[in-house]
Design a protein around this motif. Structure first.
Motif, PDB file in Angstrom:
ATOM      1  N   TYR A 139       0.856  -1.094  -0.135  1.00 28.46           N
ATOM      2  CA  TYR A 139       0.159   0.103   0.029  1.00 28.46           C
ATOM      3  C   TYR A 139       0.797   1.271   0.080  1.00 28.46           C
ATOM      4  O   TYR A 139       1.960   1.399   0.378  1.00 28.46           O
ATOM      5  N   THR A 140       0.330   2.344  -0.355  1.00 23.34           N
ATOM      6  CA  THR A 140       1.011   3.713  -0.139  1.00 23.34           C
ATOM      7  C   THR A 140       1.211   3.806   1.069  1.00 23.34           C
ATOM      8  O   THR A 140       0.380   3.950   1.916  1.00 23.34           O
ATOM      9  N   ALA A 141       2.727   4.213   1.690  1.00 20.16           N
ATOM     10  CA  ALA A 141       2.716   4.460   2.778  1.00 20.16           C
ATOM     11  C   ALA A 141       3.575   5.519   3.067  1.00 20.16           C
ATOM     12  O   ALA A 141       4.368   5.898   2.286  1.00 20.16           O
ATOM     13  N   GLN A 142       3.206   6.378   4.353  1.00 15.65           N
ATOM     14  CA  GLN A 142       4.083   7.551   4.775  1.00 15.65           C
ATOM     15  C   GLN A 142       4.541   7.269   5.914  1.00 15.65           C
ATOM     16  O   GLN A 142       3.912   6.688   6.963  1.00 15.65           O
ATOM     17  N   SER A 143       5.572   7.943   6.458  1.00 15.75           N
ATOM     18  CA  SER A 143       6.074   7.732   7.758  1.00 15.75           C
ATOM     19  C   SER A 143       6.597   9.164   8.357  1.00 15.75           C
ATOM     20  O   SER A 143       7.387   9.909   7.533  1.00 15.75           O
ATOM     21  N   ARG A 144       6.593   9.645   9.645  1.00 12.59           N
ATOM     22  CA  ARG A 144       7.166  10.802  10.246  1.00 12.59           C
ATOM     23  C   ARG A 144       7.584  10.339  11.612  1.00 12.59           C
ATOM     24  O   ARG A 144       7.114   9.511  12.347  1.00 12.59           O
ATOM     25  N   PHE A 145       8.730  10.933  12.007  1.00 15.12           N
ATOM     26  CA  PHE A 145       9.073  10.728  13.551  1.00 15.12           C
ATOM     27  C   PHE A 145       8.970  11.812  14.277  1.00 15.12           C
ATOM     28  O   PHE A 145       9.099  12.843  13.831  1.00 15.12           O
ATOM     29  N   ALA A 146       8.397  11.700  15.180  1.00 15.23           N
ATOM     30  CA  ALA A 146       7.910  12.646  16.358  1.00 15.23           C
ATOM     31  C   ALA A 146       7.943  12.088  17.764  1.00 15.23           C
ATOM     32  O   ALA A 146       7.329  10.901  17.932  1.00 15.23           O
ATOM     33  N   ASP A 147       8.391  12.829  18.912  1.00 11.43           N
ATOM     34  CA  ASP A 147       8.171  12.285  20.303  1.00 11.43           C
ATOM     35  C   ASP A 147       8.888  10.981  20.510  1.00 11.43           C
ATOM     36  O   ASP A 147       7.952  10.193  21.435  1.00 11.43           O
ATOM     37  N   GLY A 148       9.817  10.556  19.706  1.00 15.07           N
ATOM     38  CA  GLY A 148      10.420   9.237  20.108  1.00 15.07           C
ATOM     39  C   GLY A 148       9.852   7.827  19.342  1.00 15.07           C
ATOM     40  O   GLY A 148      10.118   6.832  19.616  1.00 15.07           O
ATOM     41  N   VAL A 149       8.490   8.300  18.523  1.00 13.38           N
ATOM     42  CA  VAL A 149       8.094   7.058  17.781  1.00 13.38           C
ATOM     43  C   VAL A 149       7.990   7.464  16.528  1.00 13.38           C
ATOM     44  O   VAL A 149       7.941   8.555  15.952  1.00 13.38           O
ATOM     45  N   VAL A 150       7.744   6.507  15.645  1.00 15.65           N
ATOM     46  CA  VAL A 150       7.512   6.495  14.058  1.00 15.65           C
ATOM     47  C   VAL A 150       6.129   6.447  13.834  1.00 15.65           C
ATOM     48  O   VAL A 150       5.468   5.327  14.408  1.00 15.65           O
ATOM     49  N   ARG A 151       5.344   7.332  13.282  1.00 21.02           N
ATOM     50  CA  ARG A 151       4.052   7.245  13.153  1.00 21.02           C
ATOM     51  C   ARG A 151       3.940   7.032  11.592  1.00 21.02           C
ATOM     52  O   ARG A 151       4.272   7.680  10.566  1.00 21.02           O
ATOM     53  N   MET A 152       3.260   5.816  11.076  1.00 21.62           N
ATOM     54  CA  MET A 152       3.329   5.276   9.702  1.00 21.62           C
ATOM     55  C   MET A 152       1.623   5.158   9.270  1.00 21.62           C
ATOM     56  O   MET A 152       0.951   4.848  10.242  1.00 21.62           O
ATOM     57  N   THR A 153       1.708   5.717   8.313  1.00 21.48           N
ATOM     58  CA  THR A 153       0.319   6.061   7.593  1.00 21.48           C
ATOM     59  C   THR A 153       0.139   4.933   6.452  1.00 21.48           C
ATOM     60  O   THR A 153       0.871   5.035   5.318  1.00 21.48           O
ATOM     61  N   LEU A 154      -0.740   4.116   6.263  1.00 22.09           N
ATOM     62  CA  LEU A 154      -1.271   3.373   5.062  1.00 22.09           C
ATOM     63  C   LEU A 154      -2.363   3.544   4.300  1.00 22.09           C
ATOM     64  O   LEU A 154      -3.579   3.806   5.074  1.00 22.09           O
ATOM     65  N   ASP A 155      -2.408   3.867   3.163  1.00 21.26           N
ATOM     66  CA  ASP A 155      -3.493   4.107   2.352  1.00 21.26           C
ATOM     67  C   ASP A 155      -4.091   2.648   1.790  1.00 21.26           C
ATOM     68  O   ASP A 155      -3.213   2.177   1.060  1.00 21.26           O
ATOM     69  N   LEU A 156      -5.307   2.241   2.286  1.00 22.11           N
ATOM     70  CA  LEU A 156      -5.772   1.087   1.931  1.00 22.11           C
ATOM     71  C   LEU A 156      -6.170   0.633   0.601  1.00 22.11           C
ATOM     72  O   LEU A 156      -6.815  -0.413   0.343  1.00 22.11           O
ATOM     73  N   THR A 157      -6.304   1.849  -0.276  1.00 21.83           N
ATOM     74  CA  THR A 157      -6.944   1.581  -1.730  1.00 21.83           C
ATOM     75  C   THR A 157      -5.889   0.718  -2.352  1.00 21.83           C
ATOM     76  O   THR A 157      -4.878   0.728  -2.322  1.00 21.83           O
ATOM     77  N   PRO A 158      -6.542  -0.552  -2.716  1.00 21.30           N
ATOM     78  CA  PRO A 158      -5.609  -1.468  -3.518  1.00 21.30           C
ATOM     79  C   PRO A 158      -4.839  -1.063  -4.540  1.00 21.30           C
ATOM     80  O   PRO A 158      -5.455  -0.082  -5.685  1.00 21.30           O
ATOM     81  N   THR A 159      -3.908  -1.251  -5.036  1.00 24.82           N
ATOM     82  CA  THR A 159      -2.844  -0.895  -6.122  1.00 24.82           C
ATOM     83  C   THR A 159      -2.552  -1.897  -6.801  1.00 24.82           C
ATOM     84  O   THR A 159      -2.505  -2.955  -6.392  1.00 24.82           O
ATOM     85  N   GLU A 160      -1.829  -1.729  -7.929  1.00 29.57           N
ATOM     86  CA  GLU A 160      -1.172  -2.797  -8.896  1.00 29.57           C
ATOM     87  C   GLU A 160      -0.002  -3.395  -7.783  1.00 29.57           C
ATOM     88  O   GLU A 160       0.333  -4.530  -7.766  1.00 29.57           O
ATOM     89  N   THR A 161       0.649  -2.410  -6.917  1.00 26.85           N
ATOM     90  CA  THR A 161       1.757  -2.915  -6.450  1.00 26.85           C
ATOM     91  C   THR A 161       1.245  -3.804  -5.186  1.00 26.85           C
ATOM     92  O   THR A 161       1.816  -4.951  -4.855  1.00 26.85           O
ATOM     93  N   SER A 162       0.150  -3.368  -4.512  1.00 25.50           N
ATOM     94  CA  SER A 162      -0.368  -4.123  -3.407  1.00 25.50           C
ATOM     95  C   SER A 162      -0.918  -5.599  -3.867  1.00 25.50           C
ATOM     96  O   SER A 162      -0.673  -6.562  -3.289  1.00 25.50           O
ATOM     97  N   GLN A 163      -1.637  -5.567  -5.317  1.00 29.79           N
ATOM     98  CA  GLN A 163      -1.840  -6.882  -5.570  1.00 29.79           C
ATOM     99  C   GLN A 163      -0.775  -7.572  -6.134  1.00 29.79           C
ATOM    100  O   GLN A 163      -1.002  -8.897  -5.986  1.00 29.79           O
ATOM    101  N   GLU A 164       0.263  -7.181  -6.603  1.00 32.54           N
ATOM    102  CA  GLU A 164       1.547  -7.891  -7.169  1.00 32.54           C
ATOM    103  C   GLU A 164       1.995  -8.482  -5.669  1.00 32.54           C
ATOM    104  O   GLU A 164       2.393  -9.418  -5.653  1.00 32.54           O
ATOM    105  N   VAL A 165       2.124  -7.752  -4.720  1.00 30.25           N
ATOM    106  CA  VAL A 165       2.642  -8.156  -3.279  1.00 30.25           C
ATOM    107  C   VAL A 165       1.794  -9.423  -2.967  1.00 30.25           C
ATOM    108  O   VAL A 165       2.590 -10.439  -2.360  1.00 30.25           O
TER     109      VAL A 165
END
Length: 879
Positions: free
Chosen positions: A153-179
């Motif tokens: 899935y399309t993933a983004q991440s940012r670091f703040a306050d000692g943790v990594v916040r990761m965000t995943l867009d759950l829209t199926p993509t060609e990449t997610s289907q291939e995975v």
């Protein structure tokens, strides 16, 4: 009130190492199971999950974790046996967004449990309108971040306050289907590899006397010189066939990878549990008494699979012949067949146990050899799809043969073969072509498709479908030992005018292009054959050569064979096949390595008659042409018009059950397709009013579907009110009272009428069909079929697949029409069928294909609430 338990989320899954697990929603009754799971976790795993030490869960926490509403708070667990080994959950934060977290028992980390759970949780989230996951992860928790990043899935991440916040867009993509497909492939391939390459085998149920099922399997294992230890299991005997026996599986003092069960059906269930306790990784159940015996046996069969999968085991059978692997490092013959062919290049899958013995014998007679063999019997678990996954990567397998009596997941089969066929030919015999029946006991539904449709779907996937087993072996020996031809041009070298003529006739009948034959005469010897073959192979106008050697009196066959082999070695990638003295198979004289177990690449296959050689070559030529087509991926859903169409479907089905007819023109409009209006006129005067509004000239026609199918129910080219009134009166009198009459503007250009349909089949999913609208074409059933969605290439092949296709391309006096516009309409129809699972049937009839475009003159759409997910849709799961 207790939350509704979503049983449709339950699934058996294959893990990355080939083992199995069961995925299901968590329940309040899982409280003790959760505590036990938590007690087995390491301090590090707990720290990564809760960001601090937490030796145990409080009663309040256990209650909260096990009591969810299955909408805004969802948790899925993975179990093996009775134990929970992993859990994943989401908690809704706001509309469209939820926080996700998961935890896997340390002993099961690295097996792909988290990845498959994330796939399933994402599907449940989308079901409830959640399109985004967020996760707070400690920087040291690299495993969790890897699972989230590698989901496709399309993933983004940012670091703040000692943790990594990761965000995943759950829209199926060609990449997610291939995975997802790649993980499924590796897992299912590994599960079959574990079965076919065991380090040790236990045979449970071997009797003391010869002739029993278990005793036969045991003796065949020993006769094949299996590379590992063989453990007979017998309650009383101390030795069987000269090998130490054990009273139970758990009493065996070594590890057991594979267990062959040959006991009465009633005793299989307890043995499965015992094998799981021992750590057995796979089962072959040759016992009968399951689904083939009726409802009670079917229940026993279902329970066998459920228990085996829940304990991490795959099952071949029941009621099967067994499995074999000719790898010199394995030498496995865990079958009831005493004759196993030598090492070869062909992987062979058969469902019928009785037929499997005959098939193996015939392969051995042809001196072809096999890489491995699986007889699935009732195919309650392991199926042909699993073997496709394994053979795709198996370096020892170059050709795949499937004898299918049923297809459990035809849509997945088509997806896999479309990929596998690009690398390795797949040759199929499908029984039940006229009845589409399924043998009693098979864990598969009957295919409710015409056999011509099934052939079309095979063609779309690059599968070589043959009529019978003889043809299957004929094609296989050519594919296994000769290169693919570059085209359909066939040279013929013969010492018989009559046989050469038979070969030429067979070429024309099969759609090949024969070159003028080289007739050497009855007395021709080795030198003449060698020179003629060399000349044909050197000719740029020849793609393959058929050699016919049938001397009227005994000649020097060995010298002729040697000369043929010598010249074929310089064939520059052109296949050579022969009718050599009417003998069949890979003859020693025509083999590169006559002393070895395998004839060797470049060996020349021989056929009983020239027609059989040409028939095999024709199949291979068509397959080679399919491979040369560019690989295209159908469009992924969610394009222009999709959202509006889905809203229309949802509103139409709100509170409705059963079939619901919807205005097809409204449904097609968001996709940019215009259906010419055809209002119903109750009187001739109303027909004139409609014509004035639509524009002249017009047609009047029967608006009733059954009446419209009769000849003479259309009046064309009406240019004025008086002509329209007369036509209306005449048609009304012909149709009789109560049959509605519609008025439609006359198409401005002549064209070829066609019909396009999309139908949702329960076992296959959406299927698009195409044919011409002429009465003769309809009566003859001249239609082509393809699985939706369609690529541009799929649509082009669908158009050309019908027999009447030349009428669209300017032949037989017809002008060429806008085939490109027709192709685009087929792609669009396939996209709609794929995106809208509620679309039970869509008919575009007629579609007028003119010189400059296509006009949709009629359309009908029927909706139905789906009874469950489509086959092969959603996250990975076993049938």
């Amino acid at each position: 009130m207790a939350a509704y338990y979503p049983a449709h989320w339950e699934a058996d899954v294959v893990l990355a190492d080939g083992g199995t697990a069961h995925v299901r929603p968590i329940r309040p009754a899982d409280a003790e199971r959760l505590r036990s799971f938590y007690s087995r976790l390491s301090e590090e795993s707990i720290y990564f999950r809760f960001f601090g030490p937490r030796p145990r869960l409080s009663d309040r926490e256990v209650t909260r974790f096990t009591n969810v509403d299955y909408v805004d708070r969802v948790a899925l667990i993975a179990t093996i046996g009775e134990e929970m080994v992993a859990v994943i959950r989401y908690d809704k934060i706001q509309d469209g967004e939820a926080e996700v977290a998961f935890l896997v028992e340390d002993a099961h980390q690295g097996r792909g449990v988290a990845s498959v759970l994330l796939e399933h949780l994402a599907a449940t989230a989308r079901e409830h309108g959640i399109g985004r996951f967020v996760a707070d992860v400690l920087p040291a928790n690299q495993k969790m971040m890897a699972v989230l990043r590698q989901a496709g899935y399309t993933a983004q991440s940012r670091f703040a306050d000692g943790v990594v916040r990761m965000t995943l867009d759950l829209t199926p993509t060609e990449t997610s289907q291939e995975v997802t497909a790649a993980r499924e492939h590796r897992a299912e391939s590994r599960s079959i590899e574990r079965l076919l390459t065991p380090g040790s085998v236990a045979v449970v149920g071997a009797s003391r006397g010869p002739g029993g099922v278990g005793q036969t399997v045991l003796r065949n294992l020993l006769a094949a010189d299996f590379a590992g230890p063989v453990y007979p299991v017998h309650r009383e005997a101390r030795a069987l066939a000269g090998v130490r026996a054990y009273p139970s599986v758990t009493a065996i003092d070594g590890e057991v990878d594979l267990a062959v069960l040959a006991v009465p059906a009633e005793g299989v269930r307890d043995l499965v549990v015992e094998c799981a306790e021992k750590g057995v990784r796979g089962l072959v159940v040759v016992s009968s008494g399951f689904g083939e015996t009726g409802p009670e046996g079917r229940d026993r069969q279902d329970e066998l699979v459920r228990i085996a999968r829940s304990h991490g085991l795959r099952v071949v059978g029941p009621n099967c012949l067994g499995i074999a692997n000719t790898d010199p490092g394995v030498r496995l013959n865990a079958t009831l067949a005493a004759t196993i062919p030598a090492r070869g290049r062909v992987g062979f899958f058969s469902q019928s146990g009785a037929l499997g013995t005959t098939l193996l014998h015939r392969v051995a007679q042809r001196n072809m050899g096999i890489s491995s063999f699986v007889s699935a019997g009732n195919r309650a678990d392991v199926s042909g799809n699993d073997l496709l996954q394994f053979w795709e990567e198996d370096p020892a397998t170059e050709v795949i043969l499937l004898y299918l009596e049923s297809i459990g997941n035809p849509r997945k089969f088509a997806r896999l073969t479309r990929r596998v066929s690009r690398r390795k030919p797949v040759v199929v015999v499908k029984s039940g072509g006229t009845t589409q029946g399924v043998p009693i006991g098979h864990a598969a539904p009957a295919l409710k498709l015409p056999d011509s449709a099934l052939s079309s779907l095979f063609e779309q996937a690059g599968v070589i479908r043959v009529d019978d087993l003889i043809q299957q072996f004929d094609v296989a020996q050519l594919l296994a030992y000769q290169p693919l031809p570059a085209g359909p041009r066939v040279g013929v070298v013969s010492n018989s005018d009559a046989l050469a003529l038979l070969a030429l006739d067979a070429c024309v009948t099969a759609g090949l292009d024969p070159r003028p034959p080289v007739n050497l005469g009855a007395e021709a010897g080795a030198a003449a054959f060698g020179a003629a073959l060399s000349g044909e192979l050197a000719d740029d106008e020849t793609d393959a050569v058929v050699v016919i050697y049938m001397p009227p009196i005994p000649g020097d066959a060995a010298a002729v064979a040697a000369e043929l082999l010598s010249n074929a070695a310089d064939a520059a990638g052109k296949p050579v096949l022969a009718t050599f003295e009417g003998r069949v198979g890979m003859l020693p004289e025509l083999s590169r390595d006559p002393q070895g177990h395998d004839p060797g690449r470049g060996s020349i296959p021989s056929y009983a008659a020239p027609e059989e050689a040409v028939r095999a070559l024709a199949h291979v030529v068509r397959h080679a042409q399919w491979r040369e087509r560019p690989l295209e991926h159908p469009p992924i859903g969610g394009g222009e018009g999709t959202a509006e169409a889905r809203d229309l479907v949802r509103d139409a089905l709100a509170g409705r059950t059963g079939a619901v007819e919807i205005d097809a023109a409204r449904l097609l409009a968001p996709y940019g397709v215009t259906v010419w209006p055809a209002p119903v006129a109750a009187t001739a005067d109303e027909a004139v009013e409609i014509a004035d509004r639509l524009g002249w000239p017009v047609v009047v026609k029967a608006a009733d579907r059954e009446a419209a199918a009769r000849a003479g129910t259309v009046r064309l080219g009406l240019t004025g009110p008086e002509a329209l009134r007369q036509a209306y009166a005449g048609l009304s009198a012909q149709l009789g009272p109560g049959v509605p009459i519609a008025v439609q503007r006359m198409a401005p250009q002549p064209g070829v009428p066609a019909l396009i349909s999309a139908v949702e089949h329960p076992s296959v999913g959406p299927v698009v069909s195409f044919g011409l609208g002429e009465v003769t074409a309809r009566l003859l059933g001249d239609r082509g079929y393809r699985l939706a969605p369609l690529s541009t290439g799929d649509a082009a092949e669908l158009i050309r697949s019908i027999r009447a296709a030349p009428l669209l391309f300017g032949e037989y006096g017809y002008p060429p029409v806008a085939v490109g516009a027709l192709r685009e309409l087929l792609v669009l129809t396939g996209r709609m069928a794929d995106e809208l699972p509620e679309l039970d049937r869509l008919d575009l009839d007629p579609v007028l294909v003119g010189e400059s475009g296509v006009t949709v003159l009629g359309a009908r759409a029927v909706l139905r609430v789906p009874q469950g997910p489509r086959p092969d849709d959603g996250p990975r799961r076993l049938r």
